[in-house]
Design a protein around this motif. Structure first.
Motif, PDB file in Angstrom:
ATOM      1  N   CYS A 100       0.830  -1.210   0.000  1.00  0.00           N
ATOM      2  CA  CYS A 100       0.000   0.000   0.000  1.00  0.00           C
ATOM      3  C   CYS A 100       0.863   1.259   0.000  1.00  0.00           C
ATOM      4  CB  CYS A 100      -0.968   0.001   1.181  1.00  0.00           C
ATOM      5  SG  CYS A 100      -0.190   0.123   2.813  1.00  0.00           S
TER       6      CYS A 100
ATOM      7  N   GLN B  41      -6.904  -0.196   7.501  1.00  0.00           N
ATOM      8  CA  GLN B  41      -7.466  -0.668   6.236  1.00  0.00           C
ATOM      9  C   GLN B  41      -8.989  -0.569   6.237  1.00  0.00           C
ATOM     10  OE1 GLN B  41      -7.332  -4.965   4.495  1.00  0.00           O
ATOM     11  NE2 GLN B  41      -5.324  -4.041   4.108  1.00  0.00           N
TER      12      GLN B  41
ATOM     13  N   HIS C 216      -2.600   1.143   6.991  1.00  0.00           N
ATOM     14  CA  HIS C 216      -2.826   1.242   5.547  1.00  0.00           C
ATOM     15  C   HIS C 216      -2.625   2.684   5.095  1.00  0.00           C
ATOM     16  CE1 HIS C 216      -4.431  -0.264   1.780  1.00  0.00           C
ATOM     17  NE2 HIS C 216      -5.401   0.632   1.758  1.00  0.00           N
TER      18      HIS C 216
ATOM     19  N   ASP D  49      -7.369   3.842  -3.284  1.00  0.00           N
ATOM     20  CA  ASP D  49      -7.087   2.839  -2.261  1.00  0.00           C
ATOM     21  C   ASP D  49      -6.634   1.568  -2.956  1.00  0.00           C
ATOM     22  OD1 ASP D  49      -7.424   0.666  -0.364  1.00  0.00           O
ATOM     23  OD2 ASP D  49      -8.511   2.083   0.890  1.00  0.00           O
TER      24      ASP D  49
END
Length: 325
Positions: free
Chosen positions: A41, A118, A126, A142
């Motif tokens: 990420c 997340q 995240h 995302d």
């Protein structure tokens, strides 16, 4: 690299900031979205941010630059900042992001790298890139859920809470004055840390069982150089109970405890976190420092060797393992 995209004129930015009719507002530029590979990420968020400044890179290349080895699961906010600055951008890392501030930044032309969880309520750290909004709803690129993932104000707050609204802005030098106007008192690091301390203290007063508020209080004090008052705040956060993975992503408590000589506390919490992430260079570094403080030389060397698994270039580990003449 080719930085040809023009930043918004100040007058237009101010108009957008004050307009209540600015639904469906996006940061200029084409978002170079890509779904992430495992634990990517951070690299994908860097890739998306750079794409909005006219730089097109492959996920694999960004990951290779940001991650030291294949064992490296985690990219930190400072590592993201240092990487983005290689491309002629400047960065500011701040805390206390809100949906309102995010929309103001987007309206002024700034993508916002958000350090959140997340999903609301989970313990997986995240990164995502807020780049548009539709009314009150923030839209993010995302890498897990899509290029226009929608976040209500309630969900945004829940996602931001565990890391006390940490965010990163990358900008061109010529955009500095505009960004300063948008951030206001949060433009200066000292001002933002003072506000983080005040907000966290108010949250603690309102609910002394809020572990994240205690953590925010510790962070503000640590980054202000006040380790002796930061350490007890982190200790209370840990006592109240943090998610098992929290120390994967932020090791500020361990840093504070090592600075004030609370080596047993660092050893215990680092050891616990390493059970589920044994190769973490950051955790092993803090553990090694604590073991050195406890005069456990052999165990410290074992921890320093573990640092080199994920970060073979660590100067601290190499120095600690260098044979004494």
């Amino acid at each position: 690299m080719n930085f040809t995209r023009m930043c918004l004129p100040v007058a237009l930015a101010v108009s957008l900031l004050s307009s209540s009719a600015a639904a469906q507002t996006s940061v200029p530029g084409k978002l170079g979205f890509e779904y992430q590979r495992l634990n990517n990420c951070g690299p994908v968020s860097a890739k998306m941010t750079l794409s909005l400044y006219g730089v097109d890179l492959a996920q694999a290349d960004v990951a290779a630059a940001l991650k030291r080895t294949r064992a490296d699961r985690n990219v930190t906010t400072p590592e993201l900042a240092a990487y983005l600055e290689r491309f002629g951008l400047l960065t500011v890392r701040r805390w206390l992001i809100t949906p309102t501030l995010t929309r103001r930044l987007i309206a002024a032309g700034f993508p916002v790298i958000l350090h959140q969880t997340q999903k609301p309520g989970d313990d997986i750290g995240h990164f995502r890139v807020a780049h548009a909004f539709d009314g009150a709803t923030v839209l993010s690129g995302d890498s897990m859920f899509g290029p226009r993932t929608r976040h209500s104000e309630r969900d945004f707050a829940r996602l931001s809470q565990p890391y006390n609204g940490e965010y990163l802005i990358a900008y061109r030098p010529k955009q500095a004055k505009l960004l300063e106007r948008v951030l206001g008192a949060d433009w200066g690091r000292a001002g933002n840390l003072n506000r983080l301390e005040a907000v966290s203290a108010a949250r603690v007063k309102a609910d002394s069982s809020d572990a994240y508020a205690w953590w925010g209080l510790g962070q503000a004090r640590l980054y202000k150089g006040l380790s002796r008052t930061a350490a007890p705040a982190f200790k209370e956060a840990a006592r109240l109970g943090l998610p098992a993975k929290h120390l994967w992503y932020q090791q500020d408590a361990l840093e504070a405890w090592n600075r004030v000589g609370w080596y047993e506390l660092t050893r215990d919490y680092a050891t616990r976190a390493l059970r589920s992430y044994a190769t973490s260079a950051e955790l092993n570094t803090q553990l090694a420092r604590a073991l050195e403080g406890l005069k456990r030389t052999a165990q410290a060397k074992t921890a320093w060797r573990a640092v080199l698994i994920e970060n073979p270039l660590s100067l601290k580990a190499r120095a600690a393992l260098k044979p004494r003449s």
